[in-house]
Design an enzyme around this catalytic site. Structure first.
Site, short mmCIF file in Angstrom:
data_model
loop_
_atom_site.label_atom_id
_atom_site.label_comp_id
_atom_site.label_asym_id
_atom_site.label_seq_id
_atom_site.Cartn_x
_atom_site.Cartn_y
_atom_site.Cartn_z
N PHE A 10 0.83 -1.20 0.00
CA PHE A 10 0.00 0.00 0.00
C PHE A 10 0.86 1.26 0.00
O PHE A 10 1.82 1.37 0.78
CB PHE A 10 -0.87 0.05 1.26
CG PHE A 10 -2.01 -0.92 1.29
CD1 PHE A 10 -3.23 -0.61 0.70
CD2 PHE A 10 -1.87 -2.15 1.91
CE1 PHE A 10 -4.29 -1.50 0.74
CE2 PHE A 10 -2.93 -3.05 1.96
CZ PHE A 10 -4.14 -2.72 1.37
N ASP A 11 0.50 2.20 -0.85
CA ASP A 11 0.96 3.56 -0.65
C ASP A 11 0.25 4.08 0.60
O ASP A 11 -0.76 3.51 1.03
CB ASP A 11 0.60 4.40 -1.87
CG ASP A 11 0.99 5.86 -1.72
OD1 ASP A 11 2.16 6.13 -1.41
OD2 ASP A 11 0.10 6.71 -1.88
N LEU A 12 0.76 5.16 1.18
CA LEU A 12 0.13 5.67 2.40
C LEU A 12 -0.69 6.93 2.13
O LEU A 12 -1.92 6.94 2.23
CB LEU A 12 1.20 5.95 3.46
CG LEU A 12 0.67 6.39 4.83
CD1 LEU A 12 -0.18 5.30 5.47
CD2 LEU A 12 1.81 6.80 5.75
#
Length: 217
Positions: A10-12
């Site tokens: 996941f990107d944040l």
């Protein structure tokens, strides 16, 4: 035949946590200091996603680190005030963790700020692996950070999916050989993200359940 997905990267920012207002405010604070009155909110949208070094080097090669520090000081001071949660993220990530999926954060932010955001939104316990700007020489869309996350998780690209709100995430996933998913709540818009042809587009975070084969109760 597609391999079963066991691993989610996941990107944040803009994906799991809503840092849009924080990032816009941080850019405007910095740019108005160095270039008073020159930039509007809309002007800074293209700066969201790349590293700060990449963004500021396009403006002034001689003051990159100075501008980065100016940005980060404001960003950290205002972080907890301006960052909010996206709907259903905590519950979704909790279910994925309980179901035994391997989870990692792959971000272009420095580690300190990534952890600050995860702690604020109580997501930190779910992620055993965090790959930030501090751990890599080449950030997304280079595949290096994704490969590092996969190695630490003992996963292969064929069993992983990269999920994010920016083209760096989609191109990073493609470059690493993972599946990719864009998020429709991206500040840059679903239509923009669709032009980079992610394998999936999540209208809401819970859409990930169908992709990875989790039965919703």
């Amino acid at each position: 035949m597609t391999n079963k997905i066991t691993t989610l990267l996941f990107d944040l920012d803009g994906t799991l946590i809503n840092t849009n207002e924080l990032i816009i405010s941080s850019f405007l604070h910095t740019l108005n200091h160095y270039y008073p009155g020159k930039y509007t909110r809309e002007d800074v949208y293209p700066f969201m996603g790349p590293t700060l070094e990449e963004t500021f080097s396009s403006l002034d090669q001689d003051r990159v680190q100075e501008m980065c520090q100016h940005y980060r000081t404001f960003n950290q001071e205002k972080h907890d005030e301006l960052v909010t949660e996206f709907p259903k993220v905590y519950e979704t990530i909790k279910v994925l963790k309980e179901q035994g999926f391997k989870l990692a954060i792959v971000s272009t932010k420095i580690r300190k700020t990534v952890i600050q955001g995860l702690k604020l939104t109580k997501l930190e316990p779910f992620f055993d692996v965090i790959i930030s700007l501090d751990e890599v020489r080449h950030p997304k869309p280079n595949p290096e950070p994704l490969f590092k996350a996969l190695k630490l998780l003992h996963s292969t690209p064929e069993e992983a999916i990269m999920i994010g709100d920016n083209y760096h995430d989609i191109e990073g996933g493609k470059n690493a050989g993972t599946l990719t998913a864009g998020v429709a709540w991206s500040l840059k818009g679903k239509e923009f993200l669709s032009t980079f042809h992610p394998d999936y587009m999540l209208e809401e975070i819970t859409d990930i359940f169908k992709i990875v084969g989790v039965e919703r109760t």
